[in-house]
Write a protein that holds these residues in place. Structure first.
Motif, mmCIF file in Angstrom:
data_model
loop_
_atom_site.group_PDB
_atom_site.id
_atom_site.type_symbol
_atom_site.label_atom_id
_atom_site.label_comp_id
_atom_site.label_asym_id
_atom_site.label_seq_id
_atom_site.Cartn_x
_atom_site.Cartn_y
_atom_site.Cartn_z
ATOM 1 N N ASN A 1 7.899 -12.923 4.867
ATOM 2 C CA ASN A 1 6.616 -13.457 5.299
ATOM 3 C C ASN A 1 6.337 -13.073 6.753
ATOM 4 O O ASN A 1 7.151 -12.439 7.423
ATOM 5 N N ALA A 2 5.155 -13.478 7.234
ATOM 6 C CA ALA A 2 4.718 -13.067 8.570
ATOM 7 C C ALA A 2 5.653 -13.586 9.659
ATOM 8 O O ALA A 2 5.968 -12.876 10.622
ATOM 9 N N HIS A 3 6.121 -14.830 9.536
ATOM 10 C CA HIS A 3 7.026 -15.389 10.537
ATOM 11 C C HIS A 3 8.338 -14.609 10.596
ATOM 12 O O HIS A 3 8.898 -14.369 11.676
ATOM 13 N N ARG B 1 3.684 -17.595 17.544
ATOM 14 C CA ARG B 1 4.040 -16.978 16.258
ATOM 15 C C ARG B 1 3.212 -17.563 15.123
ATOM 16 O O ARG B 1 2.788 -16.838 14.222
ATOM 17 N N ASP B 2 2.978 -18.866 15.148
ATOM 18 C CA ASP B 2 2.146 -19.494 14.111
ATOM 19 C C ASP B 2 0.729 -18.924 14.134
ATOM 20 O O ASP B 2 0.140 -18.639 13.085
ATOM 21 N N ALA C 1 0.706 -15.336 12.832
ATOM 22 C CA ALA C 1 0.968 -15.282 11.392
ATOM 23 C C ALA C 1 -0.302 -15.500 10.570
ATOM 24 O O ALA C 1 -0.452 -14.919 9.491
ATOM 25 N N TRP D 1 2.524 -4.654 8.417
ATOM 26 C CA TRP D 1 1.649 -5.784 8.707
ATOM 27 C C TRP D 1 0.640 -5.345 9.759
ATOM 28 O O TRP D 1 1.011 -4.716 10.751
#
Length: 225
Positions: free
Chosen positions: A2-4, A21-22, A25, A125
């Motif tokens: 996932n993105a994190h 980071r949140d 994401a 990404w």
């Protein structure tokens, strides 16, 4: 992944705050592409940051009949022939590697000094420049982290450039490839386009080329990426 998880693999955002980071994401888009997919063409706008999850990217420069173009504005970069006649400047590979960061950090995007192409199937990404700038501008903490990222990027670029300049003192066959007849050109892409770098290296490269016997020369371009 996932993105994190992919952010935790990057050099630039692994130690970022949970808040940053949140926020990143939420604007990241995972994309799977085939070999040869063109993310950006030389001379066009670089409007996305690219983070590699799997695979590799090639950065290429267009040539005209085997020679480096005098200016990135003199060729039709949208033509299929442009990619066929390009030469690989370098490859970006490894989970978490990033390209395009310095290009998208300001609203006025620089034109890309090289095309960015998938070197085999790849999973990446994407973060648009607009989204990145909006996230960074939300809090002073986010902005300060990005200032640190920029400083680290510039230091690393300077070290890489020193290594390249050291290597040009080797024999032409060592720095170019397998040799062959005719003059050789060592193509260098400098990842620091500040005026003092240009003013320092341009005359030095010209002086080097002037004292060669025609067997080797340096062609240097500058980019903020």
């Amino acid at each position: 992944m996932n993105a994190h998880e992919i952010l935790a693999q990057t050099l630039w955002f692994a130690d970022a705050s949970e808040s940053l980071r949140d926020a990143l994401a939420t604007v990241m888009v995972r994309t799977e592409v085939a070999d040869g997919h063109v993310f950006v063409r030389e001379g066009g706008p670089m409007d996305h940051l690219i983070i590699i999850e799997e695979g590799a990217l090639a950065r290429t420069k267009v040539t005209a009949e085997g020679e480096l173009l005098e200016s990135v504005m003199t060729a039709d970069f949208s033509s299929p022939r442009a990619l066929e006649d390009s030469v690989v400047v370098d490859r970006v590979k490894g989970k978490g590697r990033i390209t395009g960061l310095l290009h998208v950090s300001t609203k006025e995007h620089d034109l890309a000094y090289a095309s960015v192409i998938a070197d085999g199937p790849a999973t990446v990404w994407l973060i648009s420049g607009e989204d990145l700038r909006e996230v960074v501008s939300r809090t002073p903490e986010h902005a300060l982290h990005m200032i640190g990222v920029m400083a680290k990027s510039m230091r690393m670029g300077t070290k890489s450039l020193r290594g390249l300049m050291k290597n040009i003192r080797r024999k032409p066959s060592d720095i170019i490839g397998e040799g062959g007849d005719g003059p050789k050109v060592c193509k260098v892409l400098c990842y620091d386009s500040t005026s003092w770098v240009r003013e320092s290296f341009t005359p030095a490269v010209e002086a080097f080329n002037n004292i060669q016997d025609g067997t080797c020369s340096i062609a240097m371009d500058f980019t903020a990426d």
